[in-house]
Scaffold this motif. Structure first.
Motif, mmCIF file in Angstrom:
data_model
loop_
_atom_site.group_PDB
_atom_site.id
_atom_site.type_symbol
_atom_site.label_atom_id
_atom_site.label_comp_id
_atom_site.label_asym_id
_atom_site.label_seq_id
_atom_site.Cartn_x
_atom_site.Cartn_y
_atom_site.Cartn_z
ATOM 1 N N GLU A 108 0.872 -0.842 -0.120
ATOM 2 C CA GLU A 108 -0.081 0.028 0.026
ATOM 3 C C GLU A 108 0.819 1.184 -0.077
ATOM 4 O O GLU A 108 2.224 1.195 0.344
ATOM 5 C CB GLU A 108 -0.779 0.027 1.158
ATOM 6 C CG GLU A 108 -2.207 -0.799 1.248
ATOM 7 C CD GLU A 108 -3.502 -0.548 0.384
ATOM 8 O OE1 GLU A 108 -2.965 0.531 -0.393
ATOM 9 O OE2 GLU A 108 -4.241 -1.249 0.464
ATOM 10 N N PRO A 109 0.399 2.477 -0.432
ATOM 11 C CA PRO A 109 -0.871 2.762 -0.988
ATOM 12 C C PRO A 109 -1.355 2.186 -2.322
ATOM 13 O O PRO A 109 -2.465 2.991 -2.922
ATOM 14 C CB PRO A 109 -1.201 4.137 -0.694
ATOM 15 C CG PRO A 109 0.218 4.737 -0.984
ATOM 16 C CD PRO A 109 1.136 3.543 -0.609
ATOM 17 N N ASP A 110 -0.304 1.365 -2.934
ATOM 18 C CA ASP A 110 -0.766 1.211 -4.382
ATOM 19 C C ASP A 110 -2.026 0.452 -4.420
ATOM 20 O O ASP A 110 -2.997 0.922 -5.647
ATOM 21 C CB ASP A 110 0.286 0.116 -4.841
ATOM 22 C CG ASP A 110 0.265 -0.147 -6.316
ATOM 23 O OD1 ASP A 110 0.586 0.796 -7.173
ATOM 24 O OD2 ASP A 110 -0.366 -1.422 -6.660
ATOM 25 N N ALA A 111 -2.371 -0.466 -3.833
ATOM 26 C CA ALA A 111 -3.739 -1.261 -3.734
ATOM 27 C C ALA A 111 -4.836 -0.239 -3.845
ATOM 28 O O ALA A 111 -5.837 -0.251 -4.759
ATOM 29 C CB ALA A 111 -3.821 -2.352 -3.001
ATOM 30 N N SER A 112 -4.942 0.593 -2.734
ATOM 31 C CA SER A 112 -6.118 1.594 -2.688
ATOM 32 C C SER A 112 -5.976 2.553 -3.893
ATOM 33 O O SER A 112 -7.108 2.952 -4.309
ATOM 34 C CB SER A 112 -5.744 2.500 -1.343
ATOM 35 O OG SER A 112 -5.878 1.534 -0.242
ATOM 36 N N GLY A 113 -4.829 2.928 -4.133
ATOM 37 C CA GLY A 113 -4.720 3.855 -5.383
ATOM 38 C C GLY A 113 -5.492 3.617 -6.564
ATOM 39 O O GLY A 113 -6.031 4.067 -7.379
ATOM 40 N N HIS A 114 -5.237 2.256 -6.805
ATOM 41 C CA HIS A 114 -5.868 1.513 -8.037
ATOM 42 C C HIS A 114 -7.256 1.628 -8.073
ATOM 43 O O HIS A 114 -7.971 2.083 -8.860
ATOM 44 C CB HIS A 114 -5.433 -0.017 -8.279
ATOM 45 C CG HIS A 114 -3.785 0.103 -8.849
ATOM 46 N ND1 HIS A 114 -3.548 0.443 -10.121
ATOM 47 C CD2 HIS A 114 -2.925 -0.479 -8.336
ATOM 48 C CE1 HIS A 114 -2.587 -0.055 -10.364
ATOM 49 N NE2 HIS A 114 -1.784 -0.450 -9.498
ATOM 50 N N ARG A 115 -7.746 1.315 -6.853
ATOM 51 C CA ARG A 115 -9.211 1.180 -6.551
ATOM 52 C C ARG A 115 -10.126 2.418 -6.348
ATOM 53 O O ARG A 115 -11.035 2.595 -7.193
ATOM 54 C CB ARG A 115 -9.366 0.353 -5.112
ATOM 55 C CG ARG A 115 -10.579 -0.229 -4.992
ATOM 56 C CD ARG A 115 -10.649 -1.405 -4.136
ATOM 57 N NE ARG A 115 -11.897 -1.898 -4.110
ATOM 58 C CZ ARG A 115 -12.224 -2.623 -3.103
ATOM 59 N NH1 ARG A 115 -11.486 -2.961 -2.173
ATOM 60 N NH2 ARG A 115 -13.557 -2.887 -2.724
ATOM 61 N N TYR A 116 -9.343 3.491 -5.728
ATOM 62 C CA TYR A 116 -10.085 4.619 -5.381
ATOM 63 C C TYR A 116 -9.596 5.744 -6.430
ATOM 64 O O TYR A 116 -10.145 6.993 -5.977
ATOM 65 C CB TYR A 116 -10.228 4.895 -3.993
ATOM 66 C CG TYR A 116 -10.566 3.728 -3.309
ATOM 67 C CD1 TYR A 116 -12.075 3.260 -3.367
ATOM 68 C CD2 TYR A 116 -9.837 2.880 -2.359
ATOM 69 C CE1 TYR A 116 -12.647 2.250 -2.624
ATOM 70 C CE2 TYR A 116 -10.590 1.904 -1.748
ATOM 71 C CZ TYR A 116 -11.741 1.557 -1.757
ATOM 72 O OH TYR A 116 -12.211 0.538 -1.319
ATOM 73 N N GLY A 117 -8.308 5.724 -6.865
ATOM 74 C CA GLY A 117 -7.688 6.692 -7.581
ATOM 75 C C GLY A 117 -6.769 7.623 -6.494
ATOM 76 O O GLY A 117 -7.170 7.605 -5.155
ATOM 77 N N PRO A 118 -5.926 8.223 -7.138
ATOM 78 C CA PRO A 118 -4.915 9.146 -6.239
ATOM 79 C C PRO A 118 -5.544 10.016 -5.214
ATOM 80 O O PRO A 118 -4.964 10.382 -4.373
ATOM 81 C CB PRO A 118 -4.025 9.608 -7.098
ATOM 82 C CG PRO A 118 -4.751 9.763 -8.345
ATOM 83 C CD PRO A 118 -5.486 8.419 -8.527
ATOM 84 N N GLN A 119 -6.888 10.677 -5.830
ATOM 85 C CA GLN A 119 -7.383 11.765 -5.069
ATOM 86 C C GLN A 119 -8.540 11.070 -4.087
ATOM 87 O O GLN A 119 -9.114 11.636 -3.279
ATOM 88 C CB GLN A 119 -8.316 12.746 -6.046
ATOM 89 C CG GLN A 119 -7.244 13.975 -6.346
ATOM 90 C CD GLN A 119 -6.474 13.782 -7.644
ATOM 91 O OE1 GLN A 119 -7.569 13.302 -8.608
ATOM 92 N NE2 GLN A 119 -5.486 13.949 -7.710
ATOM 93 N N GLY A 120 -8.632 9.900 -4.238
ATOM 94 C CA GLY A 120 -9.821 8.976 -3.583
ATOM 95 C C GLY A 120 -9.692 9.165 -1.773
ATOM 96 O O GLY A 120 -8.606 8.998 -1.558
ATOM 97 N N LYS A 121 -10.695 9.401 -1.282
ATOM 98 C CA LYS A 121 -10.622 9.523 0.061
ATOM 99 C C LYS A 121 -10.090 8.324 0.969
ATOM 100 O O LYS A 121 -9.370 8.381 1.611
ATOM 101 C CB LYS A 121 -11.971 9.570 0.603
ATOM 102 C CG LYS A 121 -12.669 10.750 0.987
ATOM 103 C CD LYS A 121 -13.793 11.265 2.143
ATOM 104 C CE LYS A 121 -14.823 10.032 1.850
ATOM 105 N NZ LYS A 121 -16.260 10.230 1.458
ATOM 106 N N GLN A 122 -10.432 7.204 0.430
ATOM 107 C CA GLN A 122 -9.919 5.806 0.966
ATOM 108 C C GLN A 122 -8.358 5.743 0.647
ATOM 109 O O GLN A 122 -7.529 5.266 1.526
ATOM 110 C CB GLN A 122 -10.705 4.793 0.092
ATOM 111 C CG GLN A 122 -11.966 4.596 0.742
ATOM 112 C CD GLN A 122 -12.939 5.357 -0.452
ATOM 113 O OE1 GLN A 122 -12.491 6.236 -0.723
ATOM 114 N NE2 GLN A 122 -14.092 4.835 -0.676
ATOM 115 N N THR A 123 -7.963 6.373 -0.313
ATOM 116 C CA THR A 123 -6.532 6.227 -0.661
ATOM 117 C C THR A 123 -5.820 7.006 0.425
ATOM 118 O O THR A 123 -4.694 6.801 0.848
ATOM 119 C CB THR A 123 -6.158 6.628 -2.124
ATOM 120 O OG1 THR A 123 -7.036 5.862 -2.958
ATOM 121 C CG2 THR A 123 -4.422 6.493 -2.499
#
Ligand code: AMP
Ligand code: ZN
Ligand code: ZN
Length: 410
Positions: free
Chosen positions: A198-213
């Protein structure tokens, strides 16, 4: 000599010998204590500017305690090529891990990050990773999931290493580092490389601006806080040098900006397709190269090059494993083989001069200046830097120590 004089001279001799032995022991201990350490962590896909958008007090404090830089990855900006470039100081064209998955015509075998057999096969890996350099030069070392560390490269493995297990919690990884650094000096590693996905996995899923990322970025910062609290309690803490880095950044993507290769070219003309969004290498069937090249080139959202004719800045496309054609989607665009069931919100693999692909570099410890903003540099420069810190002679590499030595304390 009377008995009293004899006794005094024996006693003096004994005291001198004891004193000499003790001071020898102290000197030896001092030499061991003065031997540098380097502990490098890679947080996959940690984009260089995440700390601007998230609350990261631990990373922020490293800026004043040490060195900070925006770091440029190698092309293609994918995980395996870049981790192995950091480890060897070589561009992917020179070390041979040209993508996360590829066919190697030289070995007539396929390599894939999800195939344990190929990941552990030393034949795929060129160059001399830092842990091999360390084994050869008598520096104790250990790795926790660094790309390449599960293979015997030049017949040499890290002295301590683990099989990749993505499920191993961050806290357990910290425990391993602590255990290694608590070993008796004769067994204690002075070079440690470790990794987290991480944060690669979250970045793929929610995008770099995603709250979860950004929440994951903040979680990682908290874990780093725990890591340093534990490190500070070690007796050797003042001798420990730390690098926290990443392999590439992350860009926002959207389904609307997608190109499908099977809708542009006739795949029966293609012998091999290696890669995944947004970057591919193709081997074209005999006599079809010009036709395929022209069709791909006509697409306004793709950059396409023939083997050995990529721009110099990319340092790519001369290795036989890069096949006949390399193509990469334009910034913000995606390239898939065909329409997908699921589209993510983040991707990487693009040209390495795009800032969204840039990675982090933080460093602190006695080897580094404090409060130093290092100008942007490319990740292959880390290799000669580590060699300098650990007083090793680096193998042939593409890195330039001159680009990064300004961050060193002396
Ligand atoms: P990508 O984003 O496709 O370039 O690759 C990221 C993925 O690589 C992570 O989610 C990890 O699961 C995987 N990965 C990283 N290091 C290793 C390794 N040493 N062995 C196997 N898979 C790995
Ligand atoms: Zn990655
Ligand atoms: Zn990724």
């Amino acid at each position: 000599m009377n008995n009293a004089t004899k006794f005094i001279s024996t006693l003096t001799l004994f005291m001198v010998v004891t004193l000499l032995t003790n001071s020898c022991k102290i000197a030896q201990k001092k030499v061991q204590r003065d031997k540098p350490y380097l502990i490098m962590l890679s947080l996959d896909g940690f984009r260089w500017d995440y700390p601007v958008h998230a609350n990261t007090p631990v990373l922020d404090s490293l800026k004043s305690a040490g060195v900070f830089a925006e770091m440029k990855p190698c092309f293609p900006t994918k995980t395996f090529p870049n981790h192995y470039s950091i480890a060897t100081g070589l561009y992917p064209d020179h070390h041979g891990i040209v993508l996360n998955r590829f066919y190697a015509p030289d070995l007539q075998r396929s390599y894939s990050i999800s195939d344990r057999k190929s990941v552990g096969d030393g034949a795929f890996y060129g160059g001399e990773p830092v842990w091999v350099m360390a084994v050869k030069q008598g520096i104790k070392n250990a790795t926790l999931f660094w790309v390449g560390s599960e293979a015997a490269i030049q017949g040499i493995r890290p002295e301590r290493w683990y099989k990749y297990d993505q499920g191993l919690p961050f806290a357990s990884r910290i425990d391993s580092i602590k255990t290694w650094l608590s070993l008796p000096e004769s067994q204690r590693p002075h070079l440690i490389l470790w990794y987290y996905h991480e944060p690669d996995a979250s970045g793929h899923r929610y995008g770099p601006q995603g709250k979860q990322t950004l929440a994951m970025v903040e979680q990682l910062d908290k874990w780093l806080g725990k890591f340093f609290t534990i490190m500070r309690k070690l007796p050797e803490f003042k001798q420990l040098n730390f690098i926290i880095t990443s392999d590439h950044g992350m860009a926002s993507i959207s389904k609307k900006k997608s190109v499908f290769l099977t809708q542009i070219i006739d795949t029966s003309d293609i012998a091999i397709i290696n890669g995944g969004n947004p970057v591919y290498n193709l081997k074209v069937k005999k006599g079809k190269l010009e036709k395929i090249f022209k069709k791909l080139k006509a697409n306004p959202h793709l950059k396409v090059w023939k083997h050995d004719s990529l721009p110099k800045r990319l340092h790519y496309g001369t290795n036989i494993r890069t096949l006949d054609i390399t193509l990469v989607a334009d910034t913000g665009w995606s390239a898939y083989l065909s329409p997908q069931k699921h589209y993510g919100n983040g991707a990487h693999g693009y040209e390495n001069n795009w800032k969204a692909m840039h990675a982090i570099f933080y460093a602190a410890g006695p080897a580094f200046k404090k409060n130093y903003h290092q100008p942007i540099f490319i990740n292959v420069d880390i290799y000669p830097l580590i060699a300098r810190i650990l007083k090793m002679k680096p193998a042939k590499n593409d890195g330039k120590l001159d680009e990064v030595k300004g961050m060193l304390a002396k």
